[in-house]
Design an enzyme around this catalytic site. Structure first.
Site, mmCIF file in Angstrom:
data_model
loop_
_atom_site.group_PDB
_atom_site.id
_atom_site.type_symbol
_atom_site.label_atom_id
_atom_site.label_comp_id
_atom_site.label_asym_id
_atom_site.label_seq_id
_atom_site.Cartn_x
_atom_site.Cartn_y
_atom_site.Cartn_z
ATOM 1 C CD GLU A 1 24.711 28.460 -30.565
ATOM 2 O OE1 GLU A 1 23.696 28.115 -29.655
ATOM 3 O OE2 GLU A 1 24.312 29.502 -31.296
ATOM 4 C CB CYS B 1 18.617 32.868 -31.159
ATOM 5 S SG CYS B 1 18.948 34.545 -31.020
ATOM 6 C CG HIS C 1 22.919 31.977 -29.094
ATOM 7 N ND1 HIS C 1 22.663 31.559 -30.375
ATOM 8 C CD2 HIS C 1 22.284 33.126 -29.108
ATOM 9 C CE1 HIS C 1 22.089 32.620 -31.101
ATOM 10 N NE2 HIS C 1 21.904 33.605 -30.208
#
Lengths: 194, 251
Positions: A177, A77, A175
């Site tokens: 994650e 990001c 992202h």
């Protein structure tokens, strides 16, 4: 494996640490240059505003350290954006690893882009076992202009670089994650990079 | 293409989900982690946890819950309810929440939106607006929709955007709990007058209601609770049907 997440005060990094934990890897949060230098893999995260994040990097001299790293580095990001030459957000210079600029989306679209979008033109081992047009979760108001180092593109307002690579440096706008099983696969791939 | 989001909302008290939740497959329907995981597996795009705790002690339990959710869930989630300071937000984000949603505290102290947006970035600041249409005017309400303010909803939404909110969660009190569909005209007006994403909330009863929220209402996301909790609509069915109607979905 010794994985570190650079902790320079920019945003929520707990989720990242948990994402690695789900993969069985205890990633360490650190801002200590010696610990970052010797790690096998380095994660460079970041959410928030570009120019203030850059200031935080300078304060801790991490702006000098990061470009010298030789092991695989993954910017996520804002982390990816800071690896570019410059950003329109707060008119700041970046670390200059990726030879491209970060610009603001036009007001033709809603800003920030928030949600799941596809990644295409996948060009790196980072995307092993990930199909074209896979969905990733994105939240951002600024984007990197595509260049020769682009290894994935996404369309919002225009086609932009949603992933970049230069030598051992990788950057993703999304992202991983927070991108379900596909995101986890990308992190797994990153851990296997030489 | 950016897809539209489907967001189940879970009410939390003392770190547990409340309201009857009818998932036979769950060993413990009150366990937010298990429920969240199930929704994530079913294809929910995001989750919202609404903390309805009344005491400080209960709120601390919520923080522990947030940490556990973040540990086990790999999709984004928002936490709202009773957030009134930078410290509250800091604690939630440090526990792994991706976004926070502020409501009453932003009405009482609009500067809070600026402060939160500057400190944490607009991407993690959702402003929830509860509003009711009274004599043709949409009026913002406080305390879960029970206390009217003097604020016109569209004016307030504009202000919220200019103060740095990253998205708006609009709940129509006229529609909430009725299962008669979302407030599509108000949604469309919000979506046209603002340049940040709008989440539609209140009124979901059928799949067709979701279709209308995305087409007539031009919403970017739709939130619902009971239709999901009671298995009246399953997320895979809903997303497939929306996709068939030409609404971009992550499948």
């Amino acid at each position: 494996m010794n994985v570190v997440i650079i902790d320079y005060g920019a945003g929520n990094i707990k989720s990242l640490q948990f994402a690695f934990k789900r993969l069985g890897v205890a990633a360490k949060l650190t801002s200590i240059p010696e610990e970052i230098s010797v790690a096998d893999k380095v994660i460079f995260p970041g959410v928030g505003e570009a120019s203030s994040a850059m200031e935080m990097l300078k304060k801790s001299k991490l702006d000098l350290l990061i470009p010298t790293l030789k092991q695989p580095v993954l910017g996520i990001c804002l982390g990816m954006q800071l690896l570019c030459n410059s950003s329109e957000e707060g008119s700041t210079n970046g670390l200059g690893i990726f030879n491209t600029e970060v610009k603001q989306f036009s007001t033709v679209v809603k800003v920030p882009q928030m949600g799941w979008n596809t990644i295409t033109n996948l060009k790196s081992g980072l995307f092993k076992n990930i199909k074209e047009d896979a969905f990733m979760y994105l939240v951002h108001s600024f984007y990197a202009v595509t260049n020769a180092q682009t290894i994935a593109t996404t369309h919002y307002d225009l086609d932009y670089a949603s992933a970049l690579q230069h030598n051992n440096f990788y950057g993703v706008q999304f992202h991983p994650e927070k991108s379900g099983e596909i995101g986890a696969q990308l992190l797994r791939n990153f851990l296997t990079l030489e | 293409m950016l897809t539209k989001r489907i967001i189940p909302c879970l009410d939390i008290k003392n770190g547990r989900t409340v309201k009857g939740i009818n998932f036979k497959q769950l060993r413990d329907a009150g366990d937010p982690v298990e429920l969240a995981k199930r929704y994530a597996d079913m294809g929910a795009d995001e989750l919202v946890f609404l903390d309805i705790s009344a005491t400080l002690e209960e709120r601390n339990t919520t923080l522990e819950m947030v940490l556990k959710v973040a540990e086990h869930i790999n999709i984004p989630f928002t936490v709202g309810g009773g957030i009134s300071s930078i410290e509250d937000v800091d604690r939630l984000l440090k526990s792994g929440a991706d976004k926070v949603s502020v409501n009453s505290s932003a009405i009482k102290n609009p500067e809070l939106i600026n402060a939160l947006s500057n400190k944490f970035g607009k991407q993690c600041i959702t402003v929830a607006i509860d509003a009711k249409e009274i004599d043709g005017e949409w009026i913002v309400h406080l305390a879960g929709g029970s206390i009217p303010t003097k604020l016109n909803m569209f004016d307030w939404a504009k202000e919220v955007e200019s103060r740095g909110a990253g998205e708006i969660l609009f709940t129509s009190m006229n529609n909430d709990g009725t299962k008669s569909g979302f407030a599509n005209s108000a949604l469309a007006k919000l979506s046209q007058s603002l340049n940040i994403p709008i989440i539609a909330s209140g009124g979901a009863g059928t799949i067709q209601h979701f279709v209308a929220a995305f087409t007539l209402g031009q919403a970017d996301a739709a939130l619902a609770a009971s239709v999901f909790h009671f298995n009246e609509i399953t997320i895979p069915d809903l997303k497939r049907e929306l996709q068939n109607k030409g609404i971009p979905m992550r499948l």
